[in-house]
Design a protein around this motif. Structure first.
Motif, PDB file in Angstrom:
ATOM      1  N   ALA A  22      11.580  -5.233  -1.370  1.00 57.34           N
ATOM      2  CA  ALA A  22      10.459  -5.931  -0.816  1.00 57.34           C
ATOM      3  C   ALA A  22       9.470  -4.997   0.359  1.00 57.34           C
ATOM      4  O   ALA A  22       8.493  -5.276   0.484  1.00 57.34           O
ATOM      5  CB  ALA A  22      10.868  -7.148   0.252  1.00 57.34           C
ATOM      6  N   VAL A  23      10.147  -4.109   0.655  1.00 57.77           N
ATOM      7  CA  VAL A  23       9.439  -3.275   1.690  1.00 57.77           C
ATOM      8  C   VAL A  23       9.060  -1.913   1.318  1.00 57.77           C
ATOM      9  O   VAL A  23       8.465  -1.148   1.998  1.00 57.77           O
ATOM     10  CB  VAL A  23      10.097  -3.192   3.099  1.00 57.77           C
TER      11      VAL A  23
ATOM     12  N   ILE B 245      12.661  -2.298   7.232  1.00 57.44           N
ATOM     13  CA  ILE B 245      11.337  -1.773   7.535  1.00 57.44           C
ATOM     14  C   ILE B 245      11.025  -0.584   6.412  1.00 57.44           C
ATOM     15  O   ILE B 245      11.979   0.101   6.158  1.00 57.44           O
ATOM     16  CB  ILE B 245      11.195  -1.166   8.888  1.00 57.44           C
TER      17      ILE B 245
ATOM     18  N   ILE C 289       4.758   0.285   5.525  1.00 57.45           N
ATOM     19  CA  ILE C 289       4.653  -0.408   4.359  1.00 57.45           C
ATOM     20  C   ILE C 289       4.797  -1.782   4.365  1.00 57.45           C
ATOM     21  O   ILE C 289       3.827  -2.476   4.225  1.00 57.45           O
ATOM     22  CB  ILE C 289       5.511   0.273   3.103  1.00 57.45           C
ATOM     23  N   ASP C 290       5.838  -2.290   4.983  1.00 55.89           N
ATOM     24  CA  ASP C 290       6.173  -3.545   4.946  1.00 55.89           C
ATOM     25  C   ASP C 290       7.685  -4.005   5.712  1.00 55.89           C
ATOM     26  O   ASP C 290       8.256  -3.006   5.950  1.00 55.89           O
ATOM     27  CB  ASP C 290       6.229  -4.253   3.623  1.00 55.89           C
ATOM     28  N   ILE C 291       7.671  -5.121   6.200  1.00 53.48           N
ATOM     29  CA  ILE C 291       8.640  -5.288   6.952  1.00 53.48           C
ATOM     30  C   ILE C 291       9.415  -6.861   6.566  1.00 53.48           C
ATOM     31  O   ILE C 291       8.665  -7.654   6.199  1.00 53.48           O
ATOM     32  CB  ILE C 291       8.272  -5.495   8.556  1.00 53.48           C
ATOM     33  N   SER C 292      10.588  -6.878   6.488  1.00 53.23           N
ATOM     34  CA  SER C 292      11.193  -8.041   6.443  1.00 53.23           C
ATOM     35  C   SER C 292      12.202  -8.667   7.224  1.00 53.23           C
ATOM     36  O   SER C 292      12.898  -7.655   7.610  1.00 53.23           O
ATOM     37  CB  SER C 292      11.738  -8.336   4.934  1.00 53.23           C
TER      38      SER C 292
ATOM     39  N   LYS D  60       8.128 -13.715   7.640  1.00 56.51           N
ATOM     40  CA  LYS D  60       7.172 -13.575   6.658  1.00 56.51           C
ATOM     41  C   LYS D  60       6.774 -14.844   5.997  1.00 56.51           C
ATOM     42  O   LYS D  60       5.565 -15.692   5.944  1.00 56.51           O
ATOM     43  CB  LYS D  60       7.238 -12.616   5.545  1.00 56.51           C
TER      44      LYS D  60
ATOM     45  N   ASP E 240       2.083 -15.291   9.457  1.00 59.46           N
ATOM     46  CA  ASP E 240       1.369 -14.174   9.059  1.00 59.46           C
ATOM     47  C   ASP E 240       1.788 -12.854   9.969  1.00 59.46           C
ATOM     48  O   ASP E 240       0.838 -11.905  10.050  1.00 59.46           O
ATOM     49  CB  ASP E 240      -0.296 -14.273   8.809  1.00 59.46           C
TER      50      ASP E 240
ATOM     51  N   SER F 224       3.846 -10.819  10.681  1.00 58.77           N
ATOM     52  CA  SER F 224       4.410  -9.475  10.218  1.00 58.77           C
ATOM     53  C   SER F 224       3.247  -8.904   9.443  1.00 58.77           C
ATOM     54  O   SER F 224       3.418  -7.602   9.339  1.00 58.77           O
ATOM     55  CB  SER F 224       5.696  -9.875   9.602  1.00 58.77           C
ATOM     56  N   LEU F 225       2.119  -9.566   8.806  1.00 55.97           N
ATOM     57  CA  LEU F 225       1.442  -8.955   7.885  1.00 55.97           C
ATOM     58  C   LEU F 225       0.547  -7.799   8.727  1.00 55.97           C
ATOM     59  O   LEU F 225      -0.086  -6.960   8.034  1.00 55.97           O
ATOM     60  CB  LEU F 225       0.426  -9.976   7.391  1.00 55.97           C
TER      61      LEU F 225
ATOM     62  N   GLN G 217       1.337  -4.233   8.247  1.00 57.98           N
ATOM     63  CA  GLN G 217       1.034  -3.540   6.840  1.00 57.98           C
ATOM     64  C   GLN G 217       0.276  -2.295   6.955  1.00 57.98           C
ATOM     65  O   GLN G 217      -0.829  -2.479   7.302  1.00 57.98           O
ATOM     66  CB  GLN G 217       0.910  -4.401   5.866  1.00 57.98           C
TER      67      GLN G 217
END
Ligand SMILES: Cc1cc2nc3c(=O)[nH]c(=O)nc-3n(C[C@H](O)[C@H](O)[C@H](O)COP(=O)(O)O)c2cc1C
Ligand SMILES: Cc1cc2nc3c(=O)[nH]c(=O)nc-3n(C[C@H](O)[C@H](O)[C@H](O)COP(=O)(O)O)c2cc1C
Ligand SMILES: Cc1cc2nc3c(=O)[nH]c(=O)nc-3n(C[C@H](O)[C@H](O)[C@H](O)COP(=O)(O)O)c2cc1C
Ligand SMILES: Cc1cc2nc3c(=O)[nH]c(=O)nc-3n(C[C@H](O)[C@H](O)[C@H](O)CO)c2cc1C
Ligand code: SF4
Ligand code: SF4
Ligand code: SF4
Ligand code: SF4
Ligand code: FES
Lengths: 292, 190, 205, 330, 443, 142, 197
Positions: C62-63, C117, C126-129, C145, C149, C151-152, C155
């Motif tokens: 996902a990240v 992360i 890049i992205d975080i979950s 997420k 929004d 955590s967006l 990005q």
């Protein structure tokens, strides 16, 4: 078979066996044995937990029943003979039949009959009023009317009649648990034998004062004149301390005494109306009261 | 310090009864008298701590090495059931009179989900032995705090005129709810 | 109410409680149940392992950008300020395309928050979950997420220029309304991962 | 001759009554109400009206249809609960939230227990904490004072305590934070953000004087709370003045005065003996400061009072009045 | 600062309307009804029959036990009936009804009004004379005085405390007695000191009677060992234990008697009656009764024969006011409401209070709001609210541990309760039951 | 026993046996569910019979009679201390100190648990002394 | 016993949660939403059914004195099975129910039914009993979960019907206690009204 399965089997069996041993000894030591019959007896009881049997609750009664060898002194008034028979069957014993009884309020001193001498403004509790004051009339024995008996009844079998200010028992609901008898500070309520069709004849007064005093205080008091004693064909009526008492067992409900009583202190309840008017107004002294 | 934080956290911040929902049956059902609740607390503390120590060791030194962690539940419950009984039997053996005095004093013996719950939580949380023990102790204290406070409230409720339908469990739960509200104030203290 | 017949049932023949009997009974029951359990375990072992691996893989996937290696297998630990963090290198044809860092903070409103992360080789996010948290539903849980929004905004940002501090504290992060604590904690975790990552870069140079 | 009344002694009575006590407290709250209306204008009027009316209404409905007790909705206790509930809400709270708070206060915290005198927890506070936990966002955005005609659209901000705890969490030193705070005089006069009725220290103190003068409350609870707070925060602040704000700041901000004077003193939920009241007061003081200083919430009075409400039965059980002729041990 | 007791207390309106009225002698009524039980303890045993002729001061019933006292005829005449008559509770109790004819006294009574200062009796002789006079405490508790004078073995009295507090609102009997019979009271005090073998006597007088304080202090200056102390006006300053604490700062322990801290207390009226008994051989046949009330035309103090119907006293103050709601035998805090004016004055009747109907009824009882006002008011340090709820639920065992037996029924709690709860009513109920429990345990 | 001397606890029980100078009373320790009608739905350990020997009691009791067992509250606390609190303290302190002393987990755990048997053995040898601390009496239920 | 009555008694008359007040911990701990409550209820039902059947099968084989440990082993095995299966196939659900799955072991109602019913009755009755009680338990959990979800999150079975959040307190501990308190009160009233025996 993989190791894991093997380990599982070994570990669990060891632990299982170990706990078995511990628990075995515990069982040995503690004899955790509740007579299962106690449960059964309890289930057969009405579970009203009213204390009418003299025990703290139904379970305690059940234990007592199972423990003792006979039913002597053990009776559940709420369940009545039927329950006792069930218990007898459960335990393989003879049931002792007990006469069914019902609570009877022995005072008819409504305000029309009892001249009011004061207005009581203390705590609205019969016990308190009784211990500190005679009540709102001159009668030291009569009902005070604050309904402690009503509060005591778990079965809503007794209520205050707003017209007379006196408690009345609903025979169908009364289980004869005796809570009201205990609650009344003046011992007005009695458990009397239950007759067919809920008929009853009783002296509705417990006043022990001399006739003249009693009469002055209450128009429907028993004045101890003794007429009823004489007229009773079954020797059911006794006179003690200026007060007539009708033995509920001896009384055959002939109603002779009722007519005889000059103050209408004897009540008949549950009978079909008589031809002639039952109320003999012999209220001569002109106490200024109107008997309805 | 770490241990003190564990204790504060388990007594106040995430109280076992009021926040973690463990041991609610005895909480609702038994805590009628303050004295008894104090007694319960003492007994529960010992049993919980002992059970936690033993289950921790069994888990770490038997189940893990053998790779059968999955048998945790069944092992723990057996150990706990046996342990609770064992404590009783020992107490009875070592001093019958004392045992009898306890019998009069404590109307109930301890088996509830709090003991198992804590044993499981302790191993789930990846704590070491001492931490687990302190954690168990703190939670036992938290259980005691909730129980004793609640018993006090119960004793008072007994003298008040609670509406009939609410008496018993319903009012107990509502009071517990309000205690839980109050305890939320401790969030974040640790 | 019970009827009298029930009493007979109770007297029905039961095994006597002799020691041997009891031991036997228990042993047999333990044996049967442990055998069953053992097999059920064997049976479910694989699916459970898969679930766990999938969970990690899914989190990694996902990240970070697509990869063809086994990051979970190649993972390594990197020391950070408090403890160490686990790094999962994602490689495409042997080239590191990103690193998933499993990081955490204990400053959440209700304690621990665990994040995964994804960091690009240059350190930008890049992205975080969110892997794990106990923040208040409806408030702090908006760090997830799926819930908002929040955590967006991270990005593509490079912490070198994007200050990982909430705006209230003069940083660049828009905090969740009424959940500054969770937001701060989130930033804290991200920053820990970033710092650890940067330290590896420094070391490698 | 008419018949006499008889009753056991005593035959005279002080003439004190529940409504007189309750309306006495309402009177004591009027100065604070006036100040709040001055600062928060229409918002204060709306939440007060909604809260008081719904409390009285719920009390009436519950008693009439569920409890079937003699009605006490006009004895002032429900109105007082309503008033105090409004006092500890932000003046821009949507009216329906206020009504929910009133329902919780009266329905759950009071009537469930059987009505006046039977509750364990302070109804207004249960209502407030319930709202606080349920609607944290709405309950933590306070209107700036001086907006007379704005209600839900008022500009909002953080309370001094909120700013303090935020900034401390950011390792800002107290002196720097205090620079951005309203002056002590403003705090004393109530020119700050906060729950509608808690802002004006002087008006609340006026109420305290009135309550003491009318002997509606005794000094023990408020004084022991305030003293504890002063001593506790004093010690902290002496220890590290840059990390812990001064006692004066703690006294004048947040709901401390409102709580200490009007809510901790609620008869029903506070201890019965002087010693008990002092223990209770100290407990509230300590917990308040613990939460303010170390907890996640900037303000702790509400929780502190509720917690001590929970301990009150225990205090009552173990702290007995000094009995006359008690054999002195030792 | 004025001395006072420390715990609790209340401040009811004083309303001492009759405080400067001279004591008038109430004419002997045509018929008196003298109950056989005018003291705590066993009723006296009747010695006369219907039709007998009796003289004033003749013993008509003799002490029926240790804690009991003789009863004397208060008139001369014929015994009409020996029968049960209603007392203040309305219940009928054995009484002797005598028709008054003439004014014949028994022999030996000194009827002069001269002050007789000197006496030469031993302690035992004094006690004998007091037993003969049928003296019981006139402060309200009607405890036989000779019992208090006979100090039990192993105990020693240090102080005689003269209770001249009269803390009950409205009542002024003791006040007027002091103003008029100060000298006699001083002699009586010395007699009692002799009987008790104590050197020190203290008068406690509430500060609302400055003239009495002034007079008694002046008289006391001449006496050795007698002091007069002014006390703060606070009910129940006159409660024995409170008074002892206020005056000499000793607390009578729970369940103990004043003698356990070396004190014996007597009401001034009792002291005066002791003077009469010892110096004049006059038994207790009359006492001062205050007749008062807000609507009473002419509140006064009367020297009244025991057995006089209340009606006679009411007539003497101008009849029953129109708005009468309640008539109380005694003071408003501790007196007993009576339902009929035929009830006789007894040894313990210190006043007849007529309460107008606007104040006669209690307010509606409400839930306890736990305001703790009753706790602060209780001079014994009890928790009346708790005792009441325990009594309501019949938790009598717990009432005992909560010290219900310490309650002296002062009524401060009921007086002060904003919810108008009948606290004392229930506490009495509890005391009755606890007494039974204690008795059962002793057997 | 003087009921005024301290608070006492009562527990209901049934007279089980009557010996020459003592009475055996059976009490039931029960949990919440044991008193409700779903009592069967509780773990067995939640309900137990216990026999209490009351020395020196004579009096006219009959077997099966329900009586109140009375004990002073302080004795209950004393039993609690000996039975649960002291062993807990021993367990806990041993564990902490063993750990502080650097003993490994297995060792300190075993040591801590191992401290309990000696404690209970000590109690066993002191049981006659302990016994004197406890006395119960029976009171009729009216 | 009438099997229908046997089956339905757990719904109201002897409902484990609302009437007997047992197993309160999982009840409060897992009812943050209707689905969670239902799942927990069904997991418990499975254990109840399984252990009831097994124990009633084994009842004559197990000596009285070790019946408790024997029952515990049986129950714990079923619980472990549930645990493993859930972990393998319903991992998300397992995470939300968490600790409370192993705690089914100590849920008084499971052992209680074994003790009070299965050890005395035949297999079929025991199965019916276990299923009925379990469903009663599940139903109550579902109800409580739904109520908490509606009030707390403004959604039914995960579908939001208002924008924004509900009253958060109902998702948290205090709301759980309070909601259950009122539910029990209502159930008692209903029981009084509708069920006479
Ligand atoms: C029941 C409750 C739960 C809360 N949960 C959180 C949370 O999970 N995360 C968070 O940051 N704040 C949470 N808060 C809010 C904080 O107490 C506080 O209002 C906030 O962190 C600071 O306000 P701000 O974010 O508006 O600056 C919660 C509040 C309450 C009443
Ligand atoms: C059994 C008993 C014995 C008493 N013995 C004495 C005594 O020896 N000495 C004494 O001074 N008072 C004795 N008293 C009287 C009380 O101290 C007290 O004066 C009396 O109860 C009335 O006091 P009160 O009006 O304050 O209630 C005794 C009382 C009782 C009930
Ligand atoms: C509440 C209370 C108030 C009392 N007030 C007085 C009082 O004002 N004057 C008085 O002489 N006795 C008063 N007594 C009675 C005294 O306690 C005590 O009985 C009396 O002083 C003993 O003296 P005696 O035996 O001569 O009456 C009061 C008693 C109580 C309980
Ligand atoms: C001094 C005083 C303070 C009070 N404080 C509160 C309060 O904080 N909250 C409240 O709901 N009611 C308060 N009341 C009113 C009343 O006591 C309250 O409604 C009861 O708790 C309801 O049973 C107060 C009453 C008084 C006399
Ligand atoms: S009327 Fe009396 S005897 Fe009859 S059920 Fe009611 S309380 Fe029992
Ligand atoms: S019968 Fe007895 S208890 Fe009932 S109202 Fe009359 S006096 Fe009271
Ligand atoms: S009557 Fe009793 S309880 Fe009430 S104040 Fe007086 S001494 Fe205290
Ligand atoms: S004075 Fe009345 S309302 Fe106040 S605590 Fe006492 S009984 Fe309750
Ligand atoms: S379910 Fe009963 S204690 Fe937790």
């Amino acid at each position: 078979m993989s190791n894991v399965v093997l380990f599982t089997i070994i570990t669990l069996s060891t632990i299982g066996a170990a706990s078995a041993i511990i628990l075995y000894f515990v069982a040995q030591k503690f004899k955790v044995f509740e007579d299962p019959r106690i449960d059964m007896v309890e289930q057969a009881l009405p579970l009203a937990n009213c204390g009418g049997c003299g025990y703290a609750g139904c379970r305690n009664f059940a234990e007592a029943v199972v423990k003792s060898d006979s039913f002597d002194g053990l009776y559940c008034p709420v369940g009545g003979n039927e329950t006792m028979k069930t218990l007898a069957a459960l335990l393989g014993r003879e049931a002792v039949e007990q006469e069914a009884t019902v609570a009877v309020v022995r005072c008819s001193g409504s305000p029309q009959h009892r001249p009011r001498t004061n207005h009581y403004d203390g705590a609205k509790s019969c016990t308190i009023a009784h211990s500190l004051y005679i009540g709102e009339s001159g009668c030291p024995h009569g009902c005070l009317g604050y309904g402690e008996c009503v509060d005591a009844c778990d079965f809503d079998a007794i209520y205050m009649n707003p017209e007379t200010g006196l408690p009345e028992v609903i025979d169908d609901k009364c289980t004869a648990c005796g809570a009201c008898v205990k609650a009344c500070p003046r011992n007005i309520i009695e458990l009397r034998k239950k007759n067919p069709k809920d008929r009853k004849i009783f002296v509705s007064c417990i006043n022990e004062e001399k006739g003249a005093v009693a009469r002055k205080n209450c128009a429907v008091a028993c004045i101890g004149c003794g007429k009823c004693v004489k007229v009773c064909p079954y020797d059911a009526i006794t006179m003690e301390k200026n007060l007539a008492y009708i033995d509920p067992v001896k009384c055959r409900l002939c109603r002779k005494c009722v007519v005889e009583c000059p103050t209408n202190a004897i009540l008949e309840i549950g009978f079909p109306p008589r031809k002639e008017k039952p109320i003999v107004t012999e209220d001569s002294e002109g106490s200024g009261l109107n008997l309805s | 310090m770490e241990y003190i934080l564990i204790i504060i956290s388990s007594v106040f911040v995430s109280n076992i009864v009021l926040a973690q929902f463990l041991g609610i049956c005895p909480f609702i059902g038994v805590s009628n008298k303050v004295e008894t609740s104090i007694g319960m607390t003492g007994a529960v503390t010992f049993v919980i701590v002992l059970a936690t120590v033993i289950t921790y060791m069994v888990y770490t030194f038997i189940l893990i090495p053998l790779g059968i962690e999955f048998a945790r539940t069944i092992t723990f419950i057996l150990i706990i059931a046996a342990l609770v009984q064992l404590v009783e039997i020992i107490l009875k053996k070592v001093s019958p009179t004392m045992y009898q005095a306890l019998g009069i004093f404590l109307p109930l013996i301890t088996t509830n989900c709090a003991v198992l719950g804590l044993a499981v939580l302790a191993v789930q949380k990846d704590m070491n032995l001492v931490q687990s023990t302190v954690f168990a102790f703190g939670n036992a204290l938290g259980f005691g705090l909730a129980l004793i406070t609640f018993a006090g409230i119960r004793e008072q409720l007994d003298l008040l005129n609670i509406p009939k339908p609410m008496r018993g469990a319903p009012i107990a739960l509502i009071v517990a709810g309000m205690l839980a509200l109050a305890f939320m104030g401790f969030s974040g203290i640790v | 109410m019970l009827n009298p017949k029930d009493s007979e049932k109770l007297n029905m023949a039961k095994k006597e409680s002799t020691f041997g009997n009891m031991l036997m009974a228990l042993l047999i029951i333990s044996l049967v149940s442990s055998t069953t359990l053992g097999f059920v375990y064997e049976f479910t072992k694989e699916p459970i392992r898969m679930v766990e691996i999938n969970k990690t893989n899914a989190a990694i996937q996902a990240v970070v950008p697509p990869f063809d290696n086994q990051p979970a297998v190649e993972s390594y630990k990197v020391a950070s300020d408090l403890d160490s963090l686990r790094f999962y290198p994602a490689k495409m044809k042997g080239v590191v395309v990103g690193t998933a860092v499993e990081t955490y903070t204990k400053k959440g409103f209700s304690g621990l928050i665990k994040l995964m992360i994804g960091l690009a080789p240059d350190g930008s996010i890049i992205d975080i979950s969110v892997l794990e948290h106990q923040e208040t539903p409806g408030l702090g849980d908006k760090i997830d997420k799926a819930k908002s929004d929040f955590s967006l905004q991270f990005q593509g940002k490079n912490p070198a220029e994007f200050k990982l501090i909430v705006k209230k504290d003069r940083g660049d992060v828009d905090a969740i309304t009424a959940s500054t604590i969770s937001s701060r904690a989130y930033c804290d975790a991200v920053k820990r991962a970033y710092d650890a990552y940067m330290s590896t870069l420094v070391k490698n140079q | 001759m008419s018949i006499f009344t008889v009753s056991p002694s005593p035959h005279v009575h002080s003439g004190q009554s529940v409504p007189r006590l309750m309306y006495g407290v309402v009177i004591a709250l009027l100065p604070a109400l006036a100040v709040s209306v001055f600062y928060f204008g229409i918002g204060m009027i709306i939440i007060t009206a909604v809260s008081v009316i719904s409390c009285v209404l719920f009390e009436f409905l519950f008693q009439k249809y569920l409890l079937k007790n003699p009605s006490t909705h006009l004895d002032g206790s429900a109105a007082l609960t309503g008033l105090l509930l409004a006092f500890c809400l932000p003046a821009n709270l949507p009216w329906w939230m206020v009504a929910i708070g009133a329902l919780v206060s009266i329905g759950i915290a009071k009537m469930t227990f059987g009505g006046l005198g039977n509750n364990i927890f302070n109804p207004a506070l249960v209502g407030r904490v319930f709202l606080f936990i349920s609607f944290p966002a709405a309950m933590t955005s306070y209107p700036k004072p001086g907006q007379w005609w704005e209600y839900m659209d008022a500009t909002t901000g953080a309370t001094p305590l909120g700013i303090m705890s935020e900034s401390l969490a950011n390792n800002m030193p107290v002196s720097e934070i205090m620079a951005g705070m309203p002056s002590n005089l403003d705090l004393f006069l109530g020119k700050m953000l906060g729950s509608a009725g808690e802002v004006a220290a002087f008006a609340l103190l006026l109420g305290l004087v009135y309550l003491l003068w009318k002997k509606i409350i005794s000094w023990h609870i408020p004084v022991s709370i305030l003293l504890t707070v002063i001593i506790f925060t004093g010690a902290l602040s002496l220890g590290n003045p840059e990390k812990y704000p001064s006692p004066l700041f703690h006294l004048l901000t947040g709901g401390l005065l409102l709580g200490a004077i009007f809510m901790a003193t609620d008869y029903v939920t506070s201890p019965m003996t002087v010693k008990g009241m002092i223990i209770y007061g100290i407990g509230i003081g300590v917990i308040t400061i613990l939460i303010r200083t170390f907890g996640a919430y900037p303000e702790g009075v509400q929780f502190a009072i509720l917690l001590m409400n929970g301990f009150t039965p225990l205090i009552n059980k173990y702290v007995k009045p000094k009995r006359f002729g008690e054999v002195k041990h030792g | 600062m004025l001395k006072t007791f420390t715990l609790g207390g209340v401040h009811p309106e004083e309303n001492k309307f009759s405080s400067h009225k001279k004591i008038e002698v109430l004419p002997v009524p045509p018929v008196v009804t003298i109950p056989l039980s005018q003291h705590i303890g066993a009723p006296a045993k009747v010695l006369v029959n219907k039709g007998d002729r009796v003289k004033i001061g003749q013993v008509i019933a003799e002490s029926g036990g240790f804690v009991s006292a003789n009863i004397h005829s208060s008139v001369s005449g014929t015994v009409l009936k020996v029968e049960a008559f209603p007392d203040s509770t309305g219940y009928r109790r054995m009484s002797v009804q005598i028709q008054s004819e003439g004014d014949e006294w028994v022999d030996g009574v000194d009827l002069s009004t001269d002050l007789k200062k000197d006496f030469d009796f031993s302690s035992e002789e004094i006690i004998q004379k007091i037993i003969a006079s049928g003296l019981v405490g006139l402060g309200g508790a009607t405890f036989p005085s000779h019992v208090k004078l006979s100090i039990p073995q192993g105990k020693k009295a240090e102080y005689l405390i003269v209770n001249a507090v009269e803390c009950e609102p409205y009542l002024t009997a003791d006040h007027s007695l002091m103003l008029e019979k100060g000298e006699e009271i001083m002699v009586g005090t010395r007699i009692m000191m002799k009987a008790l073998k104590v050197e020190k006597a203290i008068f406690g007088i509430e500060n609302n009677k400055p003239d009495a304080i002034e007079l008694m202090s002046r008289l006391a200056e001449r006496e050795k060992g007698i002091t007069v102390v002014a006390l703060k006006v606070k009910y129940p300053q006159g409660g024995e234990k409170q008074l002892v604490q206020a005056l000499i700062n000793r607390e009578v322990p729970s369940g103990a008697l004043p003698i356990d801290v070396g004190v014996v207390a007597f009401n001034v009226g009792s002291i005066y009656a002791a003077y009469q008994a010892v110096q004049k051989n006059k038994p207790l046949i009359e006492r001062v009764v205050t007749v008062t009330g807000k609507s009473v035309k002419n509140p006064s103090n009367f020297l009244t024969r025991i057995g006089t119907p209340v009606q006679a006293l009411i007539d003497a103050v101008g009849g029953l006011p129109e708005d009468t709601g309640k008539v109380v035998n005694g003071g408003p805090m501790m007196g007993k409401a009576i339902s009929s004016l035929d009830v006789p004055v007894v040894k313990g009747s210190s006043g007849i209070l007529v309460i107008p109907d606007t104040e006669a009824n209690r307010h509606e009882t409400e839930n306890c709001i736990r305001c703790s006002k009753c706790v602060s008011a209780c001079p014994m340090g009890l928790e009346p609210y708790l005792l009441m709820s325990l009594a309501e639920r019949e938790y009598f065992g717990r009432m005992e541990t909560e010290k219900v037996m310490d309650c002296m029924e002062c009524g401060s709690c009921s007086y002060t309760c904003p919810s108008s709860r009948p606290l004392l009513d229930y506490i009495r109920l509890g005391k009755g039951n606890v007494t039974q429990i204690i008795r059962a345990r002793k057997n | 026993m003087d009921a005024n001397s301290g608070k006492s606890i009562e527990h209901k029980g049934f007279i089980e046996r009557i010996a020459e100078d003592s009475v055996v009373v059976r009490i039931i320790s029960e949990s919440a569910c044991a008193s409700c009608h779903a009592k069967g739905a509780c773990t067995a350990a939640d309900m137990q019979d216990k026999e209490i020997v009351v020395d020196g009691s004579t009096g006219n009791f009959k077997i099966g009679e329900m009586v109140n067992l009375v004990m002073e509250q302080s004795q209950g606390y004393k039993a609690l201390l000996i039975g649960y609190v002291y062993p807990f303290l021993i367990l806990f302190t041993t564990l902490l100190s063993a750990n502080a002393a650097g003993i490994n987990e297995l060792g300190s755990g075993l040591l801590a648990v191992g401290m309990l048997p000696p404690y209970f053995i000590a109690v066993y040898y002191l049981r006659n002394k302990i016994r004197k601390n406890f006395n119960f009496s029976i009171r009729k239920i009216d | 016993m009438n099997q229908w009555k046997n089956f339905t008694k757990g719904f109201l008359k002897d409902n484990p949660i609302l009437v007997l007040i047992l197993g309160t911990c999982p009840t409060l701990g897992t009812t943050t939403s209707g689905i969670n409550g239902l799942s927990m209820g069904l997991a418990t039902t499975f254990v109840l059914l399984g252990s009831n059947v097994f124990i009633s099968l084994l009842k004559n084989f197990i000596p009285d004195k070790v019946r408790i440990p024997a029952f515990i082993v049986v129950i714990a095995s079923f619980v472990t099975v549930v645990e493993l299966v859930m972990k393998a196939y319903l991992p998300d659900l397992f995470n939300t129910l968490g600790l409370f799955i192993p705690l089914i072991v100590v849920n008084c109602i499971v052992l209680g039914r074994a003790e009070a019913f299965a050890s005395k009755n035949n297999v079929f009755s025991s199965a019916v009993d276990g299923l009925g009680m379990g469903l009663g338990f599940a139903m109550a959990l579902f109800l409580l979960g739904t109520i908490r979800e509606i009030l707390g999150a403004g959604s039914v079975l995960g579908h939001k019907f208002i924008s924004g959040d509900g009253m958060l307190v109902f998702i948290l501990a205090p709301g759980a206690f309070i909601a259950l308190g009122y539910m029990i009160m209502l159930a008692n009233q209903m029981k009084k009204k509708y069920i006479k025996d």
